[in-house]
Design a protein around this motif. Structure first.
Motif, PDB file in Angstrom:
ATOM      1  N   THR A  62     -82.262 -24.675  29.618  1.00 45.79           N
ATOM      2  CA  THR A  62     -83.546 -23.733  30.472  1.00 45.79           C
ATOM      3  C   THR A  62     -84.017 -21.991  29.924  1.00 45.79           C
ATOM      4  O   THR A  62     -84.361 -21.858  30.532  1.00 45.79           O
ATOM      5  CB  THR A  62     -81.959 -23.391  31.307  1.00 45.79           C
ATOM      6  N   GLY A  63     -83.724 -22.115  28.485  1.00 50.63           N
ATOM      7  CA  GLY A  63     -84.232 -21.401  27.578  1.00 50.63           C
ATOM      8  C   GLY A  63     -83.164 -20.178  28.035  1.00 50.63           C
ATOM      9  O   GLY A  63     -84.668 -19.349  28.138  1.00 50.63           O
ATOM     10  N   ARG A  64     -82.067 -20.077  28.542  1.00 56.98           N
ATOM     11  CA  ARG A  64     -81.187 -19.004  28.910  1.00 56.98           C
ATOM     12  C   ARG A  64     -79.999 -18.641  27.842  1.00 56.98           C
ATOM     13  O   ARG A  64     -79.562 -20.211  27.832  1.00 56.98           O
ATOM     14  CB  ARG A  64     -81.125 -18.813  30.258  1.00 56.98           C
ATOM     15  N   TYR A  65     -79.648 -17.734  27.745  1.00 59.74           N
ATOM     16  CA  TYR A  65     -77.952 -17.918  27.370  1.00 59.74           C
ATOM     17  C   TYR A  65     -77.245 -18.786  27.968  1.00 59.74           C
ATOM     18  O   TYR A  65     -77.317 -18.436  29.683  1.00 59.74           O
ATOM     19  CB  TYR A  65     -77.606 -16.203  26.865  1.00 59.74           C
ATOM     20  N   ALA A  66     -75.868 -18.805  28.044  1.00 64.03           N
ATOM     21  CA  ALA A  66     -75.117 -19.472  28.658  1.00 64.03           C
ATOM     22  C   ALA A  66     -75.000 -19.067  29.506  1.00 64.03           C
ATOM     23  O   ALA A  66     -74.725 -19.515  30.683  1.00 64.03           O
ATOM     24  CB  ALA A  66     -74.121 -20.682  27.997  1.00 64.03           C
ATOM     25  N   SER A  67     -73.798 -18.373  29.632  1.00 63.40           N
ATOM     26  CA  SER A  67     -73.536 -16.678  30.937  1.00 63.40           C
ATOM     27  C   SER A  67     -74.392 -16.897  32.028  1.00 63.40           C
ATOM     28  O   SER A  67     -74.203 -16.211  32.999  1.00 63.40           O
ATOM     29  CB  SER A  67     -73.470 -15.668  29.657  1.00 63.40           C
ATOM     30  N   GLN A  68     -75.998 -16.568  31.718  1.00 67.74           N
ATOM     31  CA  GLN A  68     -77.700 -16.485  32.491  1.00 67.74           C
ATOM     32  C   GLN A  68     -77.498 -17.776  33.142  1.00 67.74           C
ATOM     33  O   GLN A  68     -78.847 -17.699  33.346  1.00 67.74           O
ATOM     34  CB  GLN A  68     -78.025 -15.733  32.094  1.00 67.74           C
ATOM     35  N   SER A  69     -77.033 -19.380  32.313  1.00 64.75           N
ATOM     36  CA  SER A  69     -77.968 -20.533  33.157  1.00 64.75           C
ATOM     37  C   SER A  69     -77.953 -21.283  34.016  1.00 64.75           C
ATOM     38  O   SER A  69     -78.335 -21.986  34.036  1.00 64.75           O
ATOM     39  CB  SER A  69     -77.833 -21.239  31.158  1.00 64.75           C
ATOM     40  N   GLY A  70     -76.480 -20.944  34.907  1.00 66.77           N
ATOM     41  CA  GLY A  70     -76.626 -21.753  35.773  1.00 66.77           C
ATOM     42  C   GLY A  70     -75.522 -22.478  35.694  1.00 66.77           C
ATOM     43  O   GLY A  70     -75.371 -22.968  36.097  1.00 66.77           O
ATOM     44  N   LEU A  71     -74.532 -22.350  33.995  1.00 67.67           N
ATOM     45  CA  LEU A  71     -73.480 -23.656  33.843  1.00 67.67           C
ATOM     46  C   LEU A  71     -72.547 -22.895  34.641  1.00 67.67           C
ATOM     47  O   LEU A  71     -71.815 -21.630  34.596  1.00 67.67           O
ATOM     48  CB  LEU A  71     -73.403 -23.472  32.673  1.00 67.67           C
ATOM     49  N   LYS A  99     -76.981 -38.527  24.631  1.00 67.27           N
ATOM     50  CA  LYS A  99     -76.227 -37.193  25.583  1.00 67.27           C
ATOM     51  C   LYS A  99     -76.377 -36.221  26.366  1.00 67.27           C
ATOM     52  O   LYS A  99     -77.094 -35.654  25.815  1.00 67.27           O
ATOM     53  CB  LYS A  99     -74.872 -37.262  24.214  1.00 67.27           C
ATOM     54  N   TRP A 100     -75.707 -35.576  27.413  1.00 67.62           N
ATOM     55  CA  TRP A 100     -76.170 -35.164  27.933  1.00 67.62           C
ATOM     56  C   TRP A 100     -74.930 -33.748  28.833  1.00 67.62           C
ATOM     57  O   TRP A 100     -75.864 -32.205  28.116  1.00 67.62           O
ATOM     58  CB  TRP A 100     -76.477 -35.319  29.924  1.00 67.62           C
ATOM     59  N   HIS A 101     -74.052 -34.317  28.971  1.00 70.85           N
ATOM     60  CA  HIS A 101     -73.006 -32.889  28.745  1.00 70.85           C
ATOM     61  C   HIS A 101     -72.990 -32.195  29.642  1.00 70.85           C
ATOM     62  O   HIS A 101     -72.331 -30.450  29.079  1.00 70.85           O
ATOM     63  CB  HIS A 101     -72.842 -32.705  27.515  1.00 70.85           C
ATOM     64  N   LEU A 102     -73.965 -31.669  31.042  1.00 71.30           N
ATOM     65  CA  LEU A 102     -74.628 -30.791  31.708  1.00 71.30           C
ATOM     66  C   LEU A 102     -73.680 -31.405  33.367  1.00 71.30           C
ATOM     67  O   LEU A 102     -74.005 -30.464  34.160  1.00 71.30           O
ATOM     68  CB  LEU A 102     -75.708 -30.737  31.603  1.00 71.30           C
ATOM     69  N   ALA A 103     -73.041 -32.690  33.428  1.00 74.24           N
ATOM     70  CA  ALA A 103     -73.384 -33.244  34.633  1.00 74.24           C
ATOM     71  C   ALA A 103     -71.726 -33.282  35.666  1.00 74.24           C
ATOM     72  O   ALA A 103     -71.042 -33.195  36.795  1.00 74.24           O
ATOM     73  CB  ALA A 103     -73.600 -34.203  34.574  1.00 74.24           C
TER      74      ALA A 103
END
Length: 447
Positions: A62-71, A99-103
């Motif tokens: 996303t190009g965003r820090y994890a806290s701001q990424s929509g995770l 590997k994806w590891h985002l689902a």
């Protein structure tokens, strides 16, 4: 006008920066990394923005820090714009292999595949299959079994993709599992015969000085790194043989490092160099002969750099900064520190890493508000990396370092406010019992 470049992102998992020769590893594990980095642009100070697989990958997509990424709960929101979205819109063929590891589930449903047009992936392949007998899934969630050692199998699939006839440029995200430990056995299973090559060999000083699992696990880890580097060479050879190397960006990075249980029960999760510093380079048009770059480069800087290098506009929501203008001129507008978010079993932290210093704060909150930032942190770590590059002595709370800590605290607060939109309270550290006099002697100037 030059055609838009193809892009291969060669992404490894849990690879320490000092596994590569250019960072001083004496074992000859990475001749292909070292060669391509020397020919291109070597990112000497490359850092994870979150030393944990899923949040680091969310930032990279996303190009965003994890806290701001929509995770959320290990799942990247289907509405979060990924690298594939941007390259799809620009007319690129996009593909993910590995590997994806985002689902949060396997097989990954199409709505959570990040809009990659071609898909041969798994959310957690280290759980769904072994290092031999590799299994991935296609876009329709059909199982695809691949022969060979796992990193070789992924590279084979990547070369098949690269050799397909196409009219458009491509963006291939090749996401390896190695050299991550194999979770079911908590081991580092190198290819047959490779572990034996590195028994009783060089141990990084931080691991040699601290108790952990390195003595048992480093030989396998090194063997995995060696095989990964051979795969990198095969990808470069394939591009060269097909006449595509000159117009292809090869980007190399890892999601985080590995401290081999010297800093806690797990392998990463901390602000230490062993967790956050990773190998990195960019090779190809616009980056050849770029030299060894001193900038503090974060994973979050790579998405805008790739878009910029492809001639695409960088969206305002991306929180990283493109390296392209920096390489093309002598502009000085570059952050003097890398900003890191991290979490571990004891809480959540925020840190900055400058050229000389590491400063981190922590809270015992494991679940932060949706905006990401806690209301209150406490100073936790201060390392002088010039005097103590292996981070053996935490100077937080020592009176002689108070002035430095206060300046770094203010710099961290500015980054927190910029990234997370909040200026939390940072409490002084818990009392440190230390007898004797100690004061930092430093020249005036930037920290």
């Amino acid at each position: 006008m030059a055609p838009p470049p193809n892009i291969v992102f060669f992404f490894t998992d849990q690879q320490r920066h000092d596994t590569v020769g250019l960072h001083g590893n004496p074992l000859g594990l990475t001749p292909n990394f070292d060669r391509l980095a020397r020919e291109g642009t070597f990112l000497k100070n490359c850092f994870s923005c979150q030393p944990l697989c899923t949040p680091a990958r969310a930032s990279l997509q996303t190009g965003r820090y994890a806290s701001q990424s929509g995770l959320s709960a290990g799942v990247l929101s289907a509405g979060s714009r990924t690298l594939a979205d941007h390259f799809n819109e620009a007319g690129y063929d996009t593909a993910l292999i590995g590997k994806w590891h985002l689902a949060g589930t396997d097989p990954v449903p199409e709505r959570l595949q990040g809009r990659y047009a071609s898909w041969l992936g798994s959310n957690t392949p280290d759980l769904s299959s072994g290092v031999y007998g590799c299994r991935l899934y296609d876009k329709e969630k059909n199982a695809v079994d691949l022969p060979g050692y796992r990193s070789d199998a992924y590279v084979d699939a990547a070369i098949r993709y690269l050799s397909e006839p196409r009219e458009n440029p491509f963006f291939l995200f090749l996401s390896l599992v190695e050299p991550h430990q194999h979770n079911p056995q908590d081991s580092y299973p190198a290819p047959d015969g490779y572990r034996e090559l590195y028994s009783d060999r060089w141990t990084p000083p931080d691991l040699a000085a601290m108790e952990g699992s390195a003595a048992r696990q480093l030989p396998g880890y090194y063997g995995m790194v060696k095989r990964v580097d051979e795969g990198l060479g095969r990808v470069a050879d394939a591009l060269k043989s097909m006449g595509m190397l000159e117009n292809t960006l090869i980007v190399y990075a890892s999601d985080h490092g590995c401290h081999f249980r010297t800093r806690g029960h797990e392998y990463k999760h901390t602000c230490h160099e062993s967790s956050i510093r990773v190998p990195g380079f960019i090779h190809g048009p616009g980056f050849l002969a770029g030299g060894e770059r001193p900038e503090m480069v974060s994973l979050v800087d790579l998405p805008p750099t790739l878009l910029d290098a492809a001639g695409l506009s960088v969206p305002g929501e991306m929180q990283g900064q493109s390296l392209v203008p920096r390489l093309r001129s002598s502009i000085s507008e570059w952050p003097g520190e890398a900003y890191v978010e991290y979490e571990n079993p004891t809480g959540t932290g925020r840190a900055i890493r400058t050229g000389r210093w590491k400063f981190a704060v922590q809270t015992d909150q494991r679940e932060l508000p949706e905006a990401g930032c806690a209301d209150e942190y406490r100073e936790a770590f201060l390392y002088d990396l010039e005097a103590d590059p292996w981070e053996q002595e935490n100077c937080i709370g020592l009176e002689g370092y108070r002035e430095v800590a206060e300046q770094l605290r203010e710099r961290l607060l500015k980054r927190l406010e910029k990234v997370e939109g909040k200026r939390p309270t940072i409490l002084p550290p818990l009392k440190v019992n230390f007898s004797g006099q100690r004061k930092i002697a430093r020249e005036s100037g930037e920290l």
